[in-house]
Each structure stands twice: as structure tokens, then as C-alpha cells.
Motif scaffolding. Structure first.
Motif, short mmCIF file in Angstrom:
data_model
loop_
_atom_site.label_atom_id
_atom_site.label_comp_id
_atom_site.label_asym_id
_atom_site.label_seq_id
_atom_site.Cartn_x
_atom_site.Cartn_y
_atom_site.Cartn_z
N LEU A 132 0.91 -1.12 -0.03
CA LEU A 132 -0.02 0.01 -0.03
C LEU A 132 0.84 1.06 -0.03
CD1 LEU A 132 -2.30 -1.02 2.87
CD2 LEU A 132 -2.84 -1.01 0.53
N ALA A 133 0.63 2.23 -0.98
CA ALA A 133 1.28 3.32 -0.94
C ALA A 133 0.98 4.35 0.32
CB ALA A 133 1.23 4.27 -2.21
N GLY A 134 1.93 4.82 0.82
CA GLY A 134 1.59 5.42 2.19
C GLY A 134 1.46 5.00 3.37
N VAL A 174 6.30 -2.95 1.44
CA VAL A 174 7.32 -3.03 0.22
C VAL A 174 6.50 -1.99 -0.94
CG1 VAL A 174 7.84 -4.58 -1.74
CG2 VAL A 174 7.62 -5.59 0.65
N MET A 175 7.63 -1.35 -1.79
CA MET A 175 6.84 -0.50 -2.60
C MET A 175 7.54 -1.15 -4.07
SD MET A 175 5.25 1.55 -4.08
CE MET A 175 4.44 1.69 -2.86
N PRO A 176 6.90 -1.87 -4.55
CA PRO A 176 7.58 -2.57 -6.05
C PRO A 176 7.09 -1.64 -7.18
CG PRO A 176 5.54 -3.57 -5.44
CD PRO A 176 5.75 -2.51 -4.25
N ILE A 193 10.88 6.60 -2.42
CA ILE A 193 10.78 5.48 -3.30
C ILE A 193 9.67 5.29 -4.25
CG2 ILE A 193 11.01 2.88 -3.28
CD1 ILE A 193 13.42 3.22 -1.55
N THR A 194 8.39 5.49 -3.60
CA THR A 194 7.09 5.42 -4.29
C THR A 194 7.10 6.39 -5.19
OG1 THR A 194 6.01 4.89 -2.10
CG2 THR A 194 4.70 5.58 -3.73
N ALA A 195 7.43 7.75 -4.93
CA ALA A 195 7.43 8.70 -6.00
C ALA A 195 8.41 8.45 -6.97
CB ALA A 195 8.03 10.01 -5.36
N SER A 246 10.84 5.04 -8.09
CA SER A 246 10.46 3.81 -8.57
C SER A 246 9.17 3.20 -8.58
CB SER A 246 11.54 2.82 -8.23
OG SER A 246 11.51 2.72 -6.90
N GLY A 247 8.18 3.52 -7.60
CA GLY A 247 7.09 3.13 -7.73
C GLY A 247 6.02 3.51 -8.90
N SER A 248 6.16 4.88 -8.83
CA SER A 248 5.54 5.66 -9.87
C SER A 248 6.11 5.65 -11.35
CB SER A 248 4.94 6.91 -9.29
OG SER A 248 4.32 7.02 -8.52
N GLY A 249 7.33 5.44 -11.05
CA GLY A 249 8.37 5.59 -12.23
C GLY A 249 8.17 5.03 -13.52
O1 LIG Z 1 0.03 5.67 -8.19
C1 LIG Z 1 -0.04 5.02 -6.91
O2 LIG Z 1 -0.86 5.46 -6.06
C2 LIG Z 1 0.61 3.83 -6.79
C3 LIG Z 1 1.94 3.77 -5.97
C4 LIG Z 1 3.14 3.84 -6.90
C5 LIG Z 1 2.50 3.25 -8.34
N1 LIG Z 1 1.20 3.39 -8.06
#
Ligand code: A1CAB
Ligand code: NDP
Length: 268
Positions: free
Chosen positions: A96-98, A116-118, A166-168, A170-173
Motif C-alpha cells: 500500500l502506498a503511504g 514493500v514498494m515494488p 521510493i514510491t514517488a 520507482s513505484g510511480s516511475g
Molecule cells: O499511483 C499510486 O498511488 C501507486 C503507488 C506507486 C504506483 N502506483
């Protein structure tokens, strides 16, 4: 681990399931999926990967690992629904993000939790993940989590607060790169090239540049300067990017995503 349950069977769950099964890290027979209401989606995953469908929350009682993979806005309701069914032995892996480890502990009790933030490139074994653990996770459990994530790409352990960045990044990358490709395709077709041609050329350009960075091990700035002939085309292109405040735009992008992750942590 004999029973891994995905609560939330959306895009990221599919990427992880695909990666784990394809790389033979977790057999399909050990994986269960559950959604809030979309049963059709569960049937699709069952047909495609051979994973089980979790019919009701009672079946969580003997789960070794529950993977939290719903949208952050749905997490509170999900926690409330599953808390009565978790046994002491059940560990949690959250993507879960955040949502912080502390929030999960408060809702689901003290138990081993990995956050984890994959990213979606997990589907092809190319994820870039960050991971943090709570104190209940033993060293041998850590090894298992790291193996699970290394099987679908690279993983870096960080202190939990850094997961927002990391979310900002590579997660969203992947989305930023796809967005870039969308723009290249639009302008390429304006120049009379077919979309297919632009895609072929630019996907190879992205992949080639990434592999140069991995294999040649030179700074991006050095590699950029090698492409940029004085008075040439790249210089003209980069000047245009600078005129449109490229670096500021990228900073704003990552800062906004990082800030959004912090807002999600506060339940906003
Ligand atoms: O956009 C999102 O909130 C999720 C987290 C990282 C990628 N997608
Ligand atoms: N997509 C990405 O690139 C990444 C996403 N993440 C994180 O992963 C999580 C999921 O994202 P994503 O896969 O994109 O989301 P999706 O919207 O694709 O999937 C979310 C799924 O969660 C299900 N769901 C909602 N509430 C519950 C519940 N109470 N119990 C069980 N299942 C539930 C939904 O089912 P139904 O349709 O039936 O409501 C839906 O299938 C998010 O928290 C996100 O921050 C992390 C890294 C990358």
C-alpha cells in the motif's frame, strides 16, 4: 510458506503473481486471491495462472502471509474486515502506498510486517522495490522476503520514512516513462513516422540507455555529454528542455508524488 493470500487482485497483485510463478519462486498452488467484489477478475487470474480463489475470510486463518494490495483508500475497511480472521502466525506484506507499518500494527496487531514498494515491472522480473520491516520480522524471515522480491527484480532495504521517496521515484516511475513514450509517439507521428516505428525506435532507446548505465557504469551526465555534439541537434533539444524548465518539472513531479504518499499516510 504454504499459503499466500492477496487481498486485492489488481494490477500490482497480477505483476507479483506473474513474476513469482514465472520465476518459480512460489508455486501457483500456494497463492490465493481475493477482491472486494470483482469475482470475474479472480476467475481470470485463476484461469491464467492457476491460483486459488479465496472464497471467504474464514480461510485466512491458516494463511502464512497476507499481501495487502488494495488501494490505500480501501485499506481501513479491509483491515476491519480481516482483523478477526488473522491467526498469530500470519505475517503481513503490504504494498500500500503511504500506509505506515504503525497504522497496520494498530489495525491488525503486533505481528511480522514487511512494507514493500515494488513497481509493475515485477511482471517481467524487472521490478525495482524498496522494503522496510518492523521489529517482529526475524532475520530468517527477512531473507525470505528479500528472496521473494529479488526473484522479480532488485530490492533495496531502507528506513521506512524513505519509502515515500521510493514510491514517488520507482513505484510511480514506470508511468513517467510510459508518459514520455506517449509524447514521443505523438510528435513522431507529426513528423510522418508511423506510431509503430517510433515505438520500436524509442523503446530500444530507453532499454539501450538503461543498459548503458548498468554496464558502462559512467555517470548519466558523462553519457549525456557524449551524445551532445557542440552546436548539434542534442544541444538544441536540451536547450529547449531547459527553456521549458525540465529539471524543475521533474522536481515538481517527484515532490508532488512524495507529498501525496505522505498525505495517504495521514489518511487524506
Ligand atoms: O499511483 C499510486 O498511488 C501507486 C503507488 C506507486 C504506483 N502506483
Ligand atoms: N499499480 C502500481 O504500479 C503499484 C501499486 N502499488 C500499491 O498497490 C495497491 C494496489 O494498487 P493497484 O494494483 O494498482 O490497484 P487496483 O485498483 O488495480 O486493484 C485493487 C484491488 O483491490 C481490491 N479490493 C478493494 N478493497 C478490498 C478489500 N477490502 N478486500 C480485498 N480486496 C479489495 C479491488 O477489488 P474490487 O474491484 O472488487 O473492489 C481491486 O481488485 C495500492 O495500494 C498501490 O498504492 C504499489 C506499487 C506499484
Amino acid at each position: 510458506m504454504q499459503k499466500l493470500v492477496f487481498l486485492g487482485a489488481g494490477s500490482i497483485a497480477e505483476a507479483l503473481i506473474h513474476g513469482w510463478i514465472k520465476n518459480e519462486v512460489v508455486p501457483a498452488d500456494h497463492i490465493y486471491v481475493k477482491n472486494r467484489s470483482n469475482v470475474q477478475r479472480l476467475k481470470e487470474l485463476n484461469e491464467r495462472f492457476g491460483v486459488h480463489i479465496l472464497e471467504n475470510l474464514e480461510e485466512l486463518r491458516d494463511a502464512d502471509l497476507v499481501i495487502l494490495a488494495m488501494k490505500p483508500k480501501d485499506a481501513k475497511d479491509a483491515f476491519r474486515a480481516i482483523a478477526p480472521y488473522l491467526s498469530e502466525k500470519t505475517a503481513i506484506l503490504s504494498v500500500l502506498a503511504g500506509i505506515s507499518i504503525e497504522t497496520i500494527e494498530k489495525a491488525l496487531g503486533a505481528r511480522p510486517i514487511a512494507r514493500v514498494m515494488p513497481n509493475t515491472s515485477a511482471a517481467i522480473g524487472m521490478a525495482a522495490s524498496g522494503i522496510s520491516f518492523n521489529e517482529q520480522v526475524t532475520e530468517s524471515q527477512k531473507k525470505i522476503y528479500l528472496q521473494l522480491l529479488e526473484a522479480i527484480g532488485i530490492v533495496i532495504e531502507v528506513e521506512e520514512d524513505k519509502l515515500h521517496a521510493i514510491t514517488a521515484l520507482s513505484g510511480s516511475g514506470p508511468a513517467y516513462l510510459y508518459y514520455l513514450l506517449e509524447a514521443w509517439e505523438k510528435i513522431g507521428t507529426e513528423f510522418g513516422l508511423s506510431k509503430e516505428t517510433v515505438r520500436k525506435l524509442m523503446v530500444q532507446t530507453i532499454a539501450g540507455s538503461a543498459m548503458m548505465l548498468q554496464q558502462i557504469k559512467e555517470e548519466p551526465e558523462v553519457l549525456r555529454k557524449k551524445v551532445t555534439s557542440p552546436g548539434g541537434t542534442t544541444e538544441a533539444g536540451i536547450r529547449a528542455l531547459e527553456n521549458y524548465r525540465f529539471t524543475e518539472a521533474i522536481f515538481a513531479c517527484i515532490k508532488s508524488a512524495e507529498a501525496r504518499s505522505r498525505e495517504l499516510a495521514k489518511g487524506e
